[in-house]
Design an enzyme around this catalytic site. Sequence first.
Site, mmCIF file in Angstrom:
data_model
loop_
_atom_site.group_PDB
_atom_site.id
_atom_site.type_symbol
_atom_site.label_atom_id
_atom_site.label_comp_id
_atom_site.label_asym_id
_atom_site.label_seq_id
_atom_site.Cartn_x
_atom_site.Cartn_y
_atom_site.Cartn_z
ATOM 1 N N LYS A 78 0.829 -1.206 0.000
ATOM 2 C CA LYS A 78 0.000 0.000 0.000
ATOM 3 C C LYS A 78 0.861 1.253 0.000
ATOM 4 C CE LYS A 78 -3.765 2.096 2.745
ATOM 5 N NZ LYS A 78 -4.639 1.884 3.923
ATOM 6 N N SER A 147 -9.109 2.452 2.661
ATOM 7 C CA SER A 147 -8.106 3.053 1.804
ATOM 8 C C SER A 147 -7.141 2.037 1.210
ATOM 9 C CB SER A 147 -7.310 4.082 2.609
ATOM 10 O OG SER A 147 -6.638 3.462 3.703
ATOM 11 N N SER A 171 -10.094 0.713 6.873
ATOM 12 C CA SER A 171 -9.354 0.804 5.619
ATOM 13 C C SER A 171 -8.971 -0.523 4.999
ATOM 14 C CB SER A 171 -8.072 1.621 5.831
ATOM 15 O OG SER A 171 -8.372 2.915 6.287
#
Length: 425
Positions: A78, A147, A171
């Site tokens: 990520k 996210s 997330s």
Amino acid sequence: MKTEVQSPNPLRDLTEQLASGGTTPTAVAESALARIADLDPAIHAWAHLDPDAVRSAAARIQISDPGGVLWGVPVGVKDLIDVAGTPTRCGSELRSAEPASTDADCVARARALGALPVGKTVTTEFGYFKPGPTRNPRAVDHTPGGSSSGSAAAVAAGMVPLAFGTQTAGSLTRPASFCGVAGFVTAHGELPTAGITGLSPRLDTVGLLARTVSDLHFAWTALRDGTRAPVLEPSAPRRLRLWSGFELGEVSPDMTAALRTTAGTAQSAGVRCREVDAAAAVVALTEHHHTVMAYDAARERAVEAAQPEKISAPLAELFAAGAQTTEAQYRAALAGIAEIRKLLLAALDEDEAILGPAALGGAPRGHDATGTPVLSRPWQAMGLPVVTIPGKRDSAGLPLGLQLIGRPGAEQRLFETAAWLESVL
């Protein structure tokens, strides 16, 4: 037509093939790059990818000692997490293209085990609400969540077998549910967050995404202590607590049905299921979570907060709320979380976990929003380990995930229960 049954251990299977010489790191990397080239123009899971650098790294791994548990395994990272030699852009124009000089601790652990970081996966702006370009591989006109959207999409599309995500609110749990993959949010502090751009040191945690619960367990064991876990044996719990989520939002009928049918199957197998009677506590935890996150974010990301014209309105509002939160309010929220956590954990033992919806429903249509993290906030506030279990679908065919919430220190039992539930889903 013969139906191919997916192995419950695709990551483990890959590591065994690599270790035995059935395939090579270079061949695996080329396969991953080919699939990314084929699918990513439509999915947009990757924020930074350098195929030549991946090939060079795979060649170096191939001549190294194959003793590491993750030797030759391609991994997505990520884009809040530092990878040496690549930029950490955090989904924001405020971050430069200057490459990070060192790996984040979690990436360094994976690399020490022989893993190959392939590239950076898309994140929302600083891990908050502004969406990136990623599309949901299960339904490209629907959000992949946020996210950890790029990591979930990359795993769901079969581009990589494993990816790192993070969670501050919802997330990782939410994109795992929306994209139909397994997700694991580690207990707070279980894996180090050094080298990660976060919003709240009190809430930020490292997580993993893989195709199955067994693969999550395999990767978690490797990262935790460097060992190769025995094959995870699914095991029915003696007891389960059921949480509807109704006090926090409008849970869809399909998600409620998924929870109820799963509970019914568990009860038929002799599992004692009972409702969580903690609606007021869950609401309070959700409010405390927001207070802590806003207060921390305004201070942790002070540089960004000072440039409101260059950030999204939701992130600016979070910073503004945090700036207006007093230290007394912050301390009161932390004390409230600690008290509720103490009471809740006292009511759970190693054979008992909480099963509830991982999101309000299937992934919403459109790409202007990422869905709400509200169903993850109470458990994230307490820093509890959570496994998102894939397997159900709604009436439109969209994935539905259930989250299994456990207690720190009892992760092995949590994984055994999650694997059993995955088998019945």
